[in-house]
Design a protein around this motif. Sequence first.
Motif, short mmCIF file in Angstrom:
data_model
loop_
_atom_site.label_atom_id
_atom_site.label_comp_id
_atom_site.label_asym_id
_atom_site.label_seq_id
_atom_site.Cartn_x
_atom_site.Cartn_y
_atom_site.Cartn_z
N PRO A 11 0.82 -1.22 0.00
CA PRO A 11 0.00 0.00 0.00
C PRO A 11 0.85 1.27 0.00
O PRO A 11 0.49 2.25 -0.66
N LEU A 12 1.98 1.22 0.72
CA LEU A 12 2.86 2.40 0.76
C LEU A 12 3.44 2.69 -0.62
O LEU A 12 3.52 3.84 -1.04
N LEU A 13 3.84 1.61 -1.33
CA LEU A 13 4.44 1.79 -2.65
C LEU A 13 3.41 2.24 -3.69
O LEU A 13 3.77 2.77 -4.74
N LEU A 14 2.14 2.02 -3.36
CA LEU A 14 1.09 2.38 -4.32
C LEU A 14 0.64 3.83 -4.20
O LEU A 14 -0.12 4.30 -5.04
N ILE A 15 1.08 4.54 -3.16
CA ILE A 15 0.65 5.94 -3.03
C ILE A 15 1.30 6.76 -4.14
O ILE A 15 2.42 6.45 -4.59
N PRO A 16 0.60 7.79 -4.62
CA PRO A 16 1.13 8.57 -5.76
C PRO A 16 2.29 9.48 -5.37
O PRO A 16 2.16 10.70 -5.34
N THR A 17 3.38 8.87 -5.03
CA THR A 17 4.60 9.60 -4.62
C THR A 17 5.79 8.91 -5.25
O THR A 17 5.80 7.67 -5.32
N PRO A 18 6.75 9.69 -5.74
CA PRO A 18 7.94 9.02 -6.30
C PRO A 18 8.57 8.07 -5.29
O PRO A 18 8.63 8.38 -4.09
N ARG A 19 9.04 6.94 -5.82
CA ARG A 19 9.65 5.92 -4.93
C ARG A 19 10.85 6.49 -4.17
O ARG A 19 11.06 6.15 -3.01
N ARG A 20 11.58 7.36 -4.86
CA ARG A 20 12.77 7.94 -4.19
C ARG A 20 12.36 8.76 -2.95
O ARG A 20 13.10 8.83 -1.97
N MET A 21 11.16 9.38 -3.03
CA MET A 21 10.68 10.16 -1.89
C MET A 21 10.37 9.24 -0.70
O MET A 21 10.66 9.57 0.45
N ILE A 22 9.77 8.08 -1.03
CA ILE A 22 9.46 7.11 0.04
C ILE A 22 10.76 6.64 0.69
O ILE A 22 10.89 6.59 1.91
N LEU A 23 11.73 6.33 -0.19
CA LEU A 23 13.03 5.86 0.31
C LEU A 23 13.69 6.95 1.16
O LEU A 23 14.20 6.68 2.25
N LEU A 24 13.64 8.19 0.66
CA LEU A 24 14.25 9.30 1.39
C LEU A 24 13.60 9.44 2.77
O LEU A 24 14.29 9.67 3.78
N GLY A 25 12.29 9.30 2.82
CA GLY A 25 11.59 9.38 4.11
C GLY A 25 12.05 8.29 5.06
O GLY A 25 12.27 8.54 6.24
N LYS A 26 12.22 7.09 4.53
CA LYS A 26 12.65 5.97 5.38
C LYS A 26 14.09 6.16 5.85
O LYS A 26 14.42 5.86 7.00
N LEU A 27 14.94 6.69 4.96
CA LEU A 27 16.32 6.97 5.36
C LEU A 27 16.33 8.06 6.43
O LEU A 27 17.11 8.01 7.39
N GLY A 28 15.44 9.05 6.26
CA GLY A 28 15.33 10.12 7.27
C GLY A 28 14.89 9.56 8.61
O GLY A 28 15.33 10.03 9.66
N GLY A 29 14.02 8.55 8.57
CA GLY A 29 13.57 7.90 9.81
C GLY A 29 14.74 7.28 10.55
O GLY A 29 14.84 7.37 11.78
N ILE A 30 15.66 6.65 9.80
CA ILE A 30 16.85 6.05 10.44
C ILE A 30 17.72 7.14 11.04
O ILE A 30 18.24 6.99 12.15
N LEU A 31 17.85 8.27 10.32
CA LEU A 31 18.66 9.38 10.85
C LEU A 31 18.06 9.92 12.15
O LEU A 31 18.79 10.15 13.13
N ILE A 32 16.73 10.09 12.18
CA ILE A 32 16.10 10.59 13.40
C ILE A 32 16.26 9.57 14.54
O ILE A 32 16.49 9.94 15.68
#
Lengths: 250, 180
Positions: A88-109
């Motif tokens: 479902p997360l991959l199906l949202i209308p958002t570039p995949r790189r943005m999803i990845l960036l968000g997840k990488l940001g989560g690790i940084l936080i």
Amino acid sequence: MTPATLIARKEAGELLFSLRGLAWLLALCAALSSFTLLLVGSTELSLLDNAQVVCDMAGLITVLASLLALIVGIDATAGERERGSLVPLLLIPTPRRMILLGKLGGILIAWIAMFLLSIPYLWAVGSTGQNLAEGVALVAILGTPVVLTFGFLGMALGSWMPSARACLMTGMIALAVSASPLVIGPSLRQSAIGRIFDAINPLSGTVNAYDAVIIDGKPIIAQWPGLVLALAWLAIVLASAVAAFDRLSR
Amino acid sequence: MRRNLARFAAASAMAITVLAASCPSAAGDLSIAIAPSVDNPADPQMGDHLVFETRLTNTGATPVLGVISWLSIVRVDPGQEAPIGLEDWSAEKAVTRASLAPGETIATDWPMRLIQDGHYRAVVSAASRDGTILAASPFADFTVRVKPVVQSARVIPVAAGVPLLLMLLFFMRRRASSSR
């Protein structure tokens, strides 16, 4: 607010406010508390110099945070897939790189939270000694790329491998091999193989830099080789995570 | 006259007996010399190791039986005067010997780990099975320099407080999620 920021906040919120994330942080603090109590409970360890203790604590924080970042990274991909929330997360209308960036940001936080939690421990064991501020600064400067490397490795493994358990096992082996300089003394690492291993292992470079700055009082700026090594590994693992996540999204 | 002589003889015998009891016997023939090892650090600090070397010699003409020698350390800082428990300081508890022949010497090394800073005096004492007085070496004085080490007063609040805070947060979240 960009989708990447939203995802990063959600990922970080899961670590800081979900029961699972709080249990991980609690485990991290329990390990740090055990180590500090061991230092005052054992006559032999209680006589260690403050600088030596801060150096050991800095290494322990880096390894434990790397372990937690690895788990967070695996959970962000393989964990989501097993819970059925990745598709479902991959199906949202958002570039995949943005999803990845968000997840990488989560690790940084997550790493920032772990770093902030570790500061009281560094203060407790090292406030009466030398180079505490330099030690804290070095954990931030060199610890960040190392911890993120393992977090991104977790994401890459989570994207490549079908099961979270297999990812965890592979990641733990990589971390155990990389963290071996903490267990093996410097004298045992003087062989040719040991020197080669030290030259390519980001955790060795970091631990050696901790030793040089905190114990020997050398300037932080002189530790640039360790930083370059850690950044090189971060770049390699980040590229691998991006490639693996892209493949996952296709 | 004879009665007086008898009284004098009895008094003399008692005096001789008392005198004999107060004379140093066997252990009084022991002499102890003490010296710091040449390998000792010049300016020792907490955590360093020191070694004191002693030579226990029977200076008498008869063997001394059941010899026991041991190390004692006292702290002599003003207001801090106290004997030191050697459980943490020294691995050597005591040296024993069944018999020490006349002229024979026991050489002993007394290693110790310096646990606390301060001014100290080390002394090695010896006793024997039949001796009536204690033999002791001269004092060997040493000073231990302070070293910054972990302070338990700072560690314990952090080691207990941070996990407790997280546990509090954990149970608050758990309660909130179960009440929803």
